[in-house]
Design a protein around this motif. Structure first.
Motif, PDB file in Angstrom:
ATOM      1  N   THR A  55       0.821  -0.916  -0.080  1.00 21.45           N
ATOM      2  CA  THR A  55      -0.397   0.106  -0.248  1.00 21.45           C
ATOM      3  C   THR A  55       0.765   1.542   0.098  1.00 21.45           C
ATOM      4  N   VAL A  56       0.103   3.077  -0.151  1.00 15.52           N
ATOM      5  CA  VAL A  56       0.590   3.437   0.484  1.00 15.52           C
ATOM      6  C   VAL A  56       1.153   4.745   1.668  1.00 15.52           C
ATOM      7  N   ILE A  57       1.702   4.430   2.582  1.00 18.68           N
ATOM      8  CA  ILE A  57       1.588   5.423   3.601  1.00 18.68           C
ATOM      9  C   ILE A  57       0.508   7.236   3.239  1.00 18.68           C
ATOM     10  N   GLY A  58       0.953   8.037   3.322  1.00 17.01           N
ATOM     11  CA  GLY A  58       0.214   8.748   3.116  1.00 17.01           C
ATOM     12  C   GLY A  58       0.798   9.610   1.228  1.00 17.01           C
ATOM     13  N   ALA A  59      -0.199  11.114   1.141  1.00 15.57           N
ATOM     14  CA  ALA A  59       0.112  11.569  -0.506  1.00 15.57           C
ATOM     15  C   ALA A  59       1.793  12.228  -0.336  1.00 15.57           C
TER      16      ALA A  59
END
Length: 262
Positions: free
Chosen positions: A61-65
């Motif tokens: 996944t990706v944590i933040g922008a």
């Protein structure tokens, strides 16, 4: 080489759940997603069962922008609480959905801070993030990006600096994500940078340069780059993160055939 597909840039005409099914049908055993609360709206348990049903592993996944607009980023120490909360939320999702890794973006340059303060903020933020990741059993993938075309003002734009940060933190739960598209734009000399940092590289992304379309279009000869990566001893996933310039299914099938020399 084992290939993976980012289903946030390809197959986007389909609902998220159908993208997993279609990716599996085309031949992908690995897919990746971005934020845990963006394209997918179900529970992590339902996602794990969906992936298992189609024989697919969701790799990250990706944590933040990248710019810090979601999650606060790492460059601004005043947004540390926001970042930590976002990290906890993402790692909990990953753990329940059986997703082994999450991408970390540093956030943008903060106009009022000098670079040394931002570097220290990134290091301190990563230490706290790695502590949480180690407890959760999730690997973090630190990603340098290009600030020339796609992510203006992004702070971490060098694979060598990203690798040095990974070594400074010194945890096996923090690896470098080497995005060949972004690093061709920023650094060039891909093979030399990859081989020099292969000890900390935990994942690859790829797309054609210029344009961020198919890997068989543009200035990078990916079959050669992949052969060099294999010879360097890399055993992980080589991710495809590009926007198809033709029919998605045709694009993905042609891409796999190109990379596999068929």
């Amino acid at each position: 080489m084992e290939f993976g597909l980012c289903i946030e840039m390809a197959l986007t005409g389909l609902p998220f759940e159908k993208r997993i099914e279609k990716a599996a049908e085309i031949g992908f055993k690995n897919v990746e997603m971005w934020f845990v609360d963006m394209s997918y709206s179900g529970s992590p348990g339902e996602l794990a069962r969906l992936a298992e049903r189609h024989g697919v592993r969701i790799t990250n996944t990706v944590i933040g922008a990248p710019d810090g607009s979601i999650g606060g980023g790492l460059t601004d120490p005043l947004k540390r609480d926001e970042w930590i909360e976002r990290t906890k939320q993402t790692l909990a999702f990953n753990k329940e959905a059986h997703i082994p890794a999450s991408i970390v973006c540093t956030g943008n340059v903060i106009p009022d801070l000098d670079d040394e303060i931002m570097y220290e903020s990134v290091i301190e933020g990563l230490k706290a993030t790695v502590d949480l990741a180690e407890k959760a059993g999730i690997t973090l993938l630190l990603e340098p990006l290009n600030d020339r075309h796609d992510h203006p003002n992004y702070w971490l734009t060098s694979s060598d600096l990203g690798a040095a940060i990974c070594r400074a933190i010194g945890s096996p739960r923090l690896r470098l994500l080497f995005d060949c598209y972004h690093m061709q734009i920023m650094d060039g000399d891909l093979v030399d940078h990859i081989k020099g940092n292969i000890d900390v590289i935990g994942h690859f992304h790829s797309a054609g340069v210029p344009g961020r379309n198919e890997v068989f279009i543009g200035e990078i000869r990916y079959p050669y780059v992949i052969k060099q990566i294999e010879e360097a001893g890399y055993k992980g996933i080589f991710g495809l993160e590009f926007a198809p310039s033709m029919d998605d299914e045709q694009s993905l099938r042609q891409t796999l055939a190109h990379l596999k020399g068929q």
